[in-house]
Design an enzyme around this catalytic site. Structure first.
Site, PDB file in Angstrom:
ATOM      1  N   LEU A  98       0.646  -1.244  -0.254  1.00 19.93           N
ATOM      2  CA  LEU A  98      -0.008  -0.037   0.032  1.00 19.93           C
ATOM      3  C   LEU A  98       0.787   1.326  -0.133  1.00 19.93           C
ATOM      4  CD1 LEU A  98      -3.062   0.379   0.126  1.00 19.93           C
ATOM      5  CD2 LEU A  98      -2.972   0.663   2.322  1.00 19.93           C
ATOM      6  N   CYS A  99       1.862   1.211   0.705  1.00 22.21           N
ATOM      7  CA  CYS A  99       2.974   2.646   0.803  1.00 22.21           C
ATOM      8  C   CYS A  99       3.504   2.693  -0.667  1.00 22.21           C
ATOM      9  CB  CYS A  99       3.678   2.224   2.061  1.00 22.21           C
ATOM     10  SG  CYS A  99       4.548   0.834   2.142  1.00 22.21           S
ATOM     11  N   THR A 100       3.739   1.598  -1.248  1.00 24.59           N
ATOM     12  CA  THR A 100       4.467   1.818  -2.462  1.00 24.59           C
ATOM     13  C   THR A 100       3.236   2.532  -3.552  1.00 24.59           C
ATOM     14  OG1 THR A 100       5.616  -0.162  -2.441  1.00 24.59           O
ATOM     15  CG2 THR A 100       5.539   0.630  -4.293  1.00 24.59           C
ATOM     16  N   ASN A 150       2.902   6.292  -2.427  1.00 24.70           N
ATOM     17  CA  ASN A 150       4.023   7.311  -2.075  1.00 24.70           C
ATOM     18  C   ASN A 150       4.946   7.107  -3.298  1.00 24.70           C
ATOM     19  OD1 ASN A 150       3.510   8.649   0.128  1.00 24.70           O
ATOM     20  ND2 ASN A 150       3.651   6.964   1.077  1.00 24.70           N
TER      21      ASN A 150
END
Ligand SMILES: [Zn+2]
Lengths: 182, 444
Positions: free
Chosen positions: B211-213, B216
């Protein structure tokens, strides 16, 4: 090997009467979640809430951390377990607005086992421990709230103050947070 | 049969008669050749084909031309333009119509004497009494949920006498699957050989990105699409509903938002087609792979129906990405499989109008054959899940505590009903069938 249809007893034609007690059969997902829930071994900082005791697929997890930045807060997560469990992970959202590098304003949570690292051998318990850990060790390297991650990296004191402020209810970094002290 | 009719019969079925009316070196050791077998294929044997898509069209064609005349087909989908290159039972005029109905109509008009019965429905719309009429079930599905469901259904239909499987209750499943240039075919003897649930690990999980990839540091067009799907859609919810991959408005919205994001991160390669592919999780289908896998499956159906040859044992993989590779191995039955390790146990109950739930729990904890610790009990009543008692979860315990003092009769548990029991002493949730020794309580 078995000989399936010896020609003498091949007749089927749907005439066979249904077995007595033709009850709905539990799906593999249902059997597995029943086991997961019955064996939930929660850390003392966590509790669950089942709005409908007959529905083991929908519930809430409440985390009240007793140490770390978030120790005075109370955070609610919603769990939805789908028909393809445990092949697919449950859908987990954070219902409490929280100033946290790995949780965004919509309640999305960046926890690897909720997405790319989910495996069927993992259980609801694994997720509970994963979420609990996020509050003990927020991870600035996988940010969903980038700004919070930067503050955590550069100024831990300010981060701590921001967390406190957000938990008391208020504005941090242009975002409004609801009070969530326990 | 007239002279010429017999000629044409011999012409059309001569090749099958060679296999079914003679002994051969490759035949099954217990095979007894007989003209009755072809008669059974044509008039006795009832096959269910699940799915009338890429594999389904091939399967129906293969089975019909093989001589099976009594075939049912289930599919809840309708025909789309993009199906027509490989789902050859459909024509442009059929777009929007039921796959099952069009496929059945095509086969029935094309293959003389074949009777395909279509069901424009979901597999879940049918119960045991429907599935029990078939001799073999063959699946050409693209969904794991559906496979798991039909697998569970076949296993739940198994009957045991004193723990020994009654083989007449067993319906074999032949399952085919394809993904681009890769495919697999397998034979499942529910209760005897590895089932879908035993080998669930073989199905690759859906591709997901951290999810963070996607939030961001997106690098791929897929990251942008996932971001819109996972974050922006729930946030803005443009139509106040879940994403419908078949709604062009939805796809266009996701396409436009993803394009903005791609531009922002200098990512190229985003297209409407890609958006459709990611949202609907489409894997390109290859007609030749479908043909190969369906042919293997149809052959297995034939072997099972006639016993002329030992069926595949039990899992074949096929790959023609680069040359042709194929390999067959025996997938192993898992001793703690959620689905097929369950031999329903029977628990005899003297008098359900006297026995309270707490007495039942005491039996589970104290009897030598169970020795459970904190059993959690659930059941199905009127098709709905019902939690009878679970001591380990506070909020559930509080609201099921009153059940402890109710009798089994009061709880609506009837003779032969099944309860699910989870306990730490067993790797799986157990299914227990309650057998009442006193059925008629009005004995006075
Ligand atoms: Zn199994």
């Amino acid at each position: 090997m078995i000989k399936l249809f010896s020609l003498k007893q091949q007749k089927k034609d749907g005439e066979s009467s249904p077995r007595p007690g033709n009850q709905k059969k539990p799906s593999a997902a249902q059997l597995r979640i029943t086991k997961d829930i019955n064996e939930l071994n929660l850390p003392k900082t966590c509790s669950t809430e089942f709005p409908d005791p007959d529905d083991l697929l929908t519930f809430k997890l409440i985390i009240c951390p007793d140490e770390g930045f978030y120790r005075t807060g109370r955070f609610v997560f919603s769990f939805k377990v789908g028909p393809n469990y445990p092949h697919e992970p449950p859908k987990v959202k954070c219902e409490t607005q929280v100033y946290h590098p790995n949780i965004d304003q919509q309640g999305n949570v960046c926890l690897n086992i909720l997405r790319e690292d989910w495996k069927p051998v993992l259980t609801i318990n694994s997720i509970v421990y994963g979420l609990q850990y996020l509050f003990l060790e927020p991870n600035a390297e996988d940010p969903l709230n980038k700004e919070a991650a930067e503050v955590l990296t550069n100024n831990r004191r300010l981060f701590e103050q921001n967390v406190q402020k957000a938990m008391r209810g208020g504005q941090v970094g242009g975002l409004y947070f609801e009070r969530c002290l326990k | 049969m007239g002279e010429s009719a017999q000629d044409s019969y011999q012409k059309r079925w001569g090749h099958l008669r060679k296999v079914l009316e003679r002994q051969g070196p490759f035949g099954h050791p217990e095979f007894e050749p007989s003209p009755e077998i072809l008669e059974f294929v044509m008039n006795g044997c009832k096959i269910l084909v699940i799915g009338a898509g890429g594999l389904g069209c091939e399967l129906l064609k293969d089975l019909a031309l093989m001589g099976f005349k009594n075939i049912h087909v289930i599919d809840m989908d309708t025909i789309e333009l993009s199906n027509l290159n490989r789902q050859f039972l459909f024509r442009r005029k059929d777009i929007g119509m039921s796959k099952a109905e069009c496929a059945a109509a095509f086969i029935n008009s094309r293959v003389h004497g074949c009777q395909v019965t279509p069901h424009y429905k979901r597999i879940q719309d049918f119960d045991e009494s429907f599935y029990r009429q078939f001799h073999v079930i063959v699946c050409g599905l693209d969904s794991i949920v559906a496979r798991r469901w039909i697998n569970g259904m076949m296993i739940s239909m198994l009957q045991y006498d004193d723990g020994v499987l009654d083989q007449s209750s067993l319906i074999p499943i032949v399952d085919g699957g394809t993904e681009g240039f890769k495919g697999n075919a397998r034979v499942i003897m529910p209760g005897l050989t590895a089932c879908i649930e035993c080998t669930l690990d073989l199905y690759p999980p859906q591709i997901t990105y951290p999810l963070c990839t996607i939030a961001n540091t997106p690098r791929l067009p897929e990251h942008c699409i996932e971001y819109v799907k996972v974050v922006q859609w729930p946030k803005e919810n443009p139509w106040g509903s879940n994403i419908d991959g078949d709604d062009p408005q939805h796809i266009t919205w996701i396409y436009e938002k993803s394009a903005e994001r791609a531009l922002q991160f200098n990512i190229t390669g985003l297209s409407y087609r890609l958006v459709q592919g990611v949202v609907k999780n489409i894997i390109p289908a290859v007609a030749s792979t479908n043909a190969v896998i369906a042919a293997v499956c149809a052959t297995e159906v034939f072997k099972l129906a006639t016993s002329c040859c030992v069926p595949m044992n039990n899992y074949m993989v096929f790959n023609d990405v680069d040359g042709i590779y194929s390999y067959t191995y025996e997938a192993e039955k898992k001793s703690n499989c959620l689905a097929c390790s369950q031999v329903p146990q029977t628990l005899e109950i003297k008098d359900p109008s006297k026995m309270k739930l707490k007495d039942l729990i005491q039996v589970l904890c104290e009897s030598a054959s169970f020795q459970m610790r904190n059993p959690g009990l659930t059941t199905y009543i009127n098709g709905k899940n019902k939690t009878l008692y679970m001591s380990t979860i506070k909020s559930i315990e509080e609201r099921t505590r009153d059940n402890l003092n109710k009798t089994l009769t009061d709880l609506g548990l009837s003779d032969n009903c099944e309860i699910m029991v989870a306990d730490q002493t067993s790797p799986n949730t157990l299914i227990l069938k309650l057998k009442y020794l006193i059925e008629d309580v009005n004995m006075d």
